[in-house]
Scaffold this motif. Structure first.
Motif, PDB file in Angstrom:
ATOM      1  N   LEU A  89       0.817  -1.217   0.000  1.00  0.00           N
ATOM      2  CA  LEU A  89       0.000   0.000   0.000  1.00  0.00           C
ATOM      3  C   LEU A  89       0.848   1.264   0.000  1.00  0.00           C
ATOM      4  CD1 LEU A  89      -3.023  -0.752   2.357  1.00  0.00           C
ATOM      5  CD2 LEU A  89      -3.131   0.122   0.048  1.00  0.00           C
ATOM      6  N   GLN A  90       2.079   1.179   0.483  1.00  0.00           N
ATOM      7  CA  GLN A  90       2.903   2.374   0.592  1.00  0.00           C
ATOM      8  C   GLN A  90       3.866   2.538  -0.585  1.00  0.00           C
ATOM      9  OE1 GLN A  90       4.759   2.785   4.475  1.00  0.00           O
ATOM     10  NE2 GLN A  90       2.855   2.297   5.553  1.00  0.00           N
ATOM     11  N   SER A  91       3.656   1.798  -1.653  1.00  0.00           N
ATOM     12  CA  SER A  91       4.507   1.987  -2.829  1.00  0.00           C
ATOM     13  C   SER A  91       4.162   3.309  -3.500  1.00  0.00           C
ATOM     14  CB  SER A  91       4.322   0.827  -3.818  1.00  0.00           C
ATOM     15  OG  SER A  91       2.975   0.749  -4.233  1.00  0.00           O
ATOM     16  N   LEU A  92       5.115   3.842  -4.249  1.00  0.00           N
ATOM     17  CA  LEU A  92       4.919   5.134  -4.901  1.00  0.00           C
ATOM     18  C   LEU A  92       3.792   5.053  -5.916  1.00  0.00           C
ATOM     19  CD1 LEU A  92       8.636   6.189  -5.507  1.00  0.00           C
ATOM     20  CD2 LEU A  92       7.087   6.997  -3.717  1.00  0.00           C
ATOM     21  N   THR A  93       3.046   6.137  -6.036  1.00  0.00           N
ATOM     22  CA  THR A  93       1.947   6.187  -6.997  1.00  0.00           C
ATOM     23  C   THR A  93       2.279   7.175  -8.106  1.00  0.00           C
ATOM     24  OG1 THR A  93       0.820   7.886  -5.696  1.00  0.00           O
ATOM     25  CG2 THR A  93       0.249   5.603  -5.237  1.00  0.00           C
ATOM     26  N   GLY A  94       1.654   6.954  -9.256  1.00  0.00           N
ATOM     27  CA  GLY A  94       1.975   7.805 -10.397  1.00  0.00           C
ATOM     28  C   GLY A  94       0.836   8.678 -10.856  1.00  0.00           C
ATOM     29  N   SER A  95      -0.275   8.669 -10.145  1.00  0.00           N
ATOM     30  CA  SER A  95      -1.414   9.470 -10.574  1.00  0.00           C
ATOM     31  C   SER A  95      -2.039  10.165  -9.380  1.00  0.00           C
ATOM     32  CB  SER A  95      -2.461   8.578 -11.265  1.00  0.00           C
ATOM     33  OG  SER A  95      -3.226   7.856 -10.302  1.00  0.00           O
ATOM     34  N   GLY A  96      -3.166  10.826  -9.638  1.00  0.00           N
ATOM     35  CA  GLY A  96      -3.872  11.510  -8.564  1.00  0.00           C
ATOM     36  C   GLY A  96      -4.929  10.646  -7.913  1.00  0.00           C
ATOM     37  N   ASP A  97      -4.921   9.353  -8.199  1.00  0.00           N
ATOM     38  CA  ASP A  97      -5.906   8.441  -7.618  1.00  0.00           C
ATOM     39  C   ASP A  97      -5.190   7.186  -7.144  1.00  0.00           C
ATOM     40  OD1 ASP A  97      -8.002   6.842  -6.896  1.00  0.00           O
ATOM     41  OD2 ASP A  97      -9.073   6.970  -8.798  1.00  0.00           O
ATOM     42  N   ALA A  98      -4.925   7.107  -5.847  1.00  0.00           N
ATOM     43  CA  ALA A  98      -4.204   5.968  -5.286  1.00  0.00           C
ATOM     44  C   ALA A  98      -4.966   4.663  -5.480  1.00  0.00           C
ATOM     45  CB  ALA A  98      -3.944   6.203  -3.798  1.00  0.00           C
ATOM     46  N   SER A  99      -6.296   4.736  -5.558  1.00  0.00           N
ATOM     47  CA  SER A  99      -7.088   3.531  -5.756  1.00  0.00           C
ATOM     48  C   SER A  99      -6.846   2.941  -7.140  1.00  0.00           C
ATOM     49  CB  SER A  99      -8.578   3.844  -5.572  1.00  0.00           C
ATOM     50  OG  SER A  99      -9.372   2.692  -5.779  1.00  0.00           O
ATOM     51  N   ARG A 100      -6.795   3.762  -8.165  1.00  0.00           N
ATOM     52  CA  ARG A 100      -6.500   3.275  -9.513  1.00  0.00           C
ATOM     53  C   ARG A 100      -5.083   2.728  -9.592  1.00  0.00           C
ATOM     54  NH1 ARG A 100     -10.265   7.250 -11.290  1.00  0.00           N
ATOM     55  NH2 ARG A 100     -11.709   6.376 -12.851  1.00  0.00           N
ATOM     56  N   ASP A 101      -4.140   3.438  -8.982  1.00  0.00           N
ATOM     57  CA  ASP A 101      -2.754   2.961  -8.983  1.00  0.00           C
ATOM     58  C   ASP A 101      -2.662   1.568  -8.373  1.00  0.00           C
ATOM     59  OD1 ASP A 101      -1.820   5.347 -10.105  1.00  0.00           O
ATOM     60  OD2 ASP A 101      -1.514   6.266  -8.152  1.00  0.00           O
ATOM     61  N   LEU A 102      -3.335   1.390  -7.255  1.00  0.00           N
ATOM     62  CA  LEU A 102      -3.295   0.109  -6.558  1.00  0.00           C
ATOM     63  C   LEU A 102      -3.975  -0.988  -7.368  1.00  0.00           C
ATOM     64  CD1 LEU A 102      -2.336  -1.142  -3.901  1.00  0.00           C
ATOM     65  CD2 LEU A 102      -4.564  -0.590  -2.913  1.00  0.00           C
ATOM     66  N   ALA A 103      -5.077  -0.664  -8.024  1.00  0.00           N
ATOM     67  CA  ALA A 103      -5.785  -1.659  -8.829  1.00  0.00           C
ATOM     68  C   ALA A 103      -4.919  -2.148  -9.992  1.00  0.00           C
ATOM     69  CB  ALA A 103      -7.096  -1.069  -9.350  1.00  0.00           C
ATOM     70  N   GLU A 104      -4.169  -1.246 -10.611  1.00  0.00           N
ATOM     71  CA  GLU A 104      -3.288  -1.667 -11.698  1.00  0.00           C
ATOM     72  C   GLU A 104      -2.185  -2.585 -11.175  1.00  0.00           C
ATOM     73  OE1 GLU A 104      -3.687  -1.629 -14.683  1.00  0.00           O
ATOM     74  OE2 GLU A 104      -4.649   0.186 -15.429  1.00  0.00           O
ATOM     75  N   VAL A 105      -1.695  -2.306  -9.977  1.00  0.00           N
ATOM     76  CA  VAL A 105      -0.679  -3.168  -9.368  1.00  0.00           C
ATOM     77  C   VAL A 105      -1.266  -4.556  -9.092  1.00  0.00           C
ATOM     78  CG1 VAL A 105       0.710  -3.541  -7.288  1.00  0.00           C
ATOM     79  CG2 VAL A 105       0.697  -1.297  -8.390  1.00  0.00           C
ATOM     80  N   VAL A 106      -2.500  -4.592  -8.594  1.00  0.00           N
ATOM     81  CA  VAL A 106      -3.149  -5.870  -8.322  1.00  0.00           C
ATOM     82  C   VAL A 106      -3.265  -6.693  -9.603  1.00  0.00           C
ATOM     83  CG1 VAL A 106      -5.347  -6.943  -7.679  1.00  0.00           C
ATOM     84  CG2 VAL A 106      -4.391  -5.118  -6.261  1.00  0.00           C
ATOM     85  N   ARG A 107      -3.712  -6.056 -10.678  1.00  0.00           N
ATOM     86  CA  ARG A 107      -3.845  -6.774 -11.953  1.00  0.00           C
ATOM     87  C   ARG A 107      -2.499  -7.335 -12.410  1.00  0.00           C
ATOM     88  NH1 ARG A 107      -7.758  -4.017 -16.403  1.00  0.00           N
ATOM     89  NH2 ARG A 107      -6.131  -2.425 -16.483  1.00  0.00           N
ATOM     90  N   ALA A 108      -1.458  -6.535 -12.293  1.00  0.00           N
ATOM     91  CA  ALA A 108      -0.129  -6.984 -12.721  1.00  0.00           C
ATOM     92  C   ALA A 108       0.398  -8.088 -11.809  1.00  0.00           C
ATOM     93  CB  ALA A 108       0.834  -5.805 -12.746  1.00  0.00           C
ATOM     94  N   ALA A 109       0.111  -7.991 -10.516  1.00  0.00           N
ATOM     95  CA  ALA A 109       0.600  -8.985  -9.559  1.00  0.00           C
ATOM     96  C   ALA A 109      -0.016 -10.352  -9.831  1.00  0.00           C
ATOM     97  CB  ALA A 109       0.289  -8.535  -8.139  1.00  0.00           C
ATOM     98  N   ILE A 110      -1.277 -10.364 -10.200  1.00  0.00           N
ATOM     99  CA  ILE A 110      -1.960 -11.631 -10.493  1.00  0.00           C
ATOM    100  C   ILE A 110      -1.289 -12.350 -11.660  1.00  0.00           C
ATOM    101  CG2 ILE A 110      -4.128 -12.590 -11.389  1.00  0.00           C
ATOM    102  CD1 ILE A 110      -5.576 -10.439  -9.706  1.00  0.00           C
ATOM    103  N   GLU A 111      -0.748 -11.592 -12.608  1.00  0.00           N
ATOM    104  CA  GLU A 111      -0.126 -12.179 -13.796  1.00  0.00           C
ATOM    105  C   GLU A 111       1.319 -12.605 -13.569  1.00  0.00           C
ATOM    106  OE1 GLU A 111      -1.804 -12.827 -16.553  1.00  0.00           O
ATOM    107  OE2 GLU A 111      -3.594 -12.023 -15.553  1.00  0.00           O
ATOM    108  N   LEU A 112       1.889 -12.299 -12.415  1.00  0.00           N
ATOM    109  CA  LEU A 112       3.284 -12.659 -12.146  1.00  0.00           C
ATOM    110  C   LEU A 112       3.475 -14.169 -12.109  1.00  0.00           C
ATOM    111  CD1 LEU A 112       4.183 -10.184  -9.242  1.00  0.00           C
ATOM    112  CD2 LEU A 112       5.111 -10.114 -11.572  1.00  0.00           C
ATOM    113  N   GLU A 113       4.682 -14.592 -12.463  1.00  0.00           N
ATOM    114  CA  GLU A 113       5.072 -15.985 -12.245  1.00  0.00           C
ATOM    115  C   GLU A 113       5.357 -16.178 -10.758  1.00  0.00           C
ATOM    116  OE1 GLU A 113       5.208 -18.392 -14.444  1.00  0.00           O
ATOM    117  OE2 GLU A 113       4.732 -17.161 -16.213  1.00  0.00           O
ATOM    118  N   ALA A 114       5.113 -17.385 -10.257  1.00  0.00           N
ATOM    119  CA  ALA A 114       5.386 -17.676  -8.848  1.00  0.00           C
ATOM    120  C   ALA A 114       6.860 -17.406  -8.538  1.00  0.00           C
ATOM    121  CB  ALA A 114       5.037 -19.124  -8.533  1.00  0.00           C
TER     122      ALA A 114
END
Length: 291
Positions: A89-114
């Motif tokens: 939650l405390q990672s740097l954000t790149g926009s004016g909406d921390a919720s959108r930033d976090l959602a994009e991270v969640v989507r990318a995290a799901i696609e990661l290899e174990a």
């Protein structure tokens, strides 16, 4: 000339302009509408080491992930060898909406290899989803940790890894979640101790309520005094300095009583008295904004 350059030149010659990517709009209260909004802000801003499980649904598939305050190397997310997903939650954000930033991270995290980290957060745009679109949990139960050992729970560390973990743990300010007021946190910074309380009510109403209590001499936390407040993601976070010689649990009863007084003051819709307005000016003059 490469293929991409040729396509660009062809589109230019044909008068085709590339679609402009709209940036994510600014949102003053990005976590509004999520379960326990105050806890999202607390994990984002004032708790050094904590985790919380949450269930999300992305592209029609449910996933259990673990929110963390921070992750090793400042990674926005990682997927352990077991497939468990951690998102910071405390990672740097790149926009004016921390919720959108976090959602994009969640989507990318799901696609990661174990066993892989997400080293860079994806770009967020106005078309990005928000965490409000993903989260299916009805609660956010935060667990405060003494250090960051939860990063490697169930794994053995070599000598160098253990030494690195010990150094990270030494940087953590002792923090305790208050028993009866879950969004209030006791913390020790150096030789002084404080209680910081994330108020999940309208910021103006919260300020008025604090002013009423202060004017009535009821804003203290036992013997602890109200120092002021800061603003974080649209919520007010008042701060009290308390006796450093006693444990956090010694303030539980006082915190519960203060919360009851505050709730009563919030429900008071009468106009502020001159004395309360002066008190309000004092509270406002000691505010700072973190986000």
């Amino acid at each position: 000339m490469g293929k991409a350059s040729r396509r660009k030149a062809q589109k230019k010659a044909a008068g085709i302009k590339p679609a402009k990517v709209q940036p994510a709009p600014y949102v003053a209260r990005p976590f509004e509408g999520l379960p326990n909004q105050a806890q999202w802000v607390a994990m984002r801003e004032i708790v050094p080491a904590a985790s919380a499980p949450v269930t999300v649904e992305v592209d029609g598939t449910s996933h259990d992930i673990t929110l963390a305050t921070v992750l090793p190397m400042g990674w926005p997310a990682m997927k352990r060898d077991t497939g468990e997903i951690f998102v910071a939650l405390q990672s740097l954000t790149g926009s004016g909406d921390a919720s959108r930033d976090l959602a994009e991270v969640v989507r990318a995290a799901i696609e990661l290899e174990a066993g892989m980290p997400l080293e860079d957060a994806p770009r967020t745009t106005a078309d990005s989803p928000r965490m409000q679109d993903f989260v299916k949990s009805e609660d956010l139960e935060v667990t405060v940790h003494d250090g960051f050992d939860f990063w490697v729970e169930g794994q053995d560390l070599d000598e160098a890894g253990r030494a690195s973990m010990d150094r990270a743990n030494e940087s953590v300010s002792p923090t305790v979640r208050m028993k009866d007021v879950p969004s209030a946190y006791w913390c020790q910074i150096g030789q002084r101790t404080y209680v910081r309380w994330v108020l999940e009510v309208d910021e103006d109403k919260a300020t008025d309520a604090l002013a009423r209590l202060h004017a009535a001499g009821e804003s203290g936390l036992g013997e602890g005094r109200l120092l002021g407040a800061f603003r974080a993601y649209g919520l007010l976070v008042p701060v009290w300095e308390v006796d450093a010689s006693v444990e956090a649990s010694a303030h539980d009863a006082e915190m519960k009583a203060l919360a009851a007084r505050f709730d009563k003051a919030v429900k008071n819709d009468a106009a502020l008295t001159p004395q309360e307005r002066r008190a309000r000016n004092g509270v406002v003059s000691r505010q700072i904004t973190l986000r």
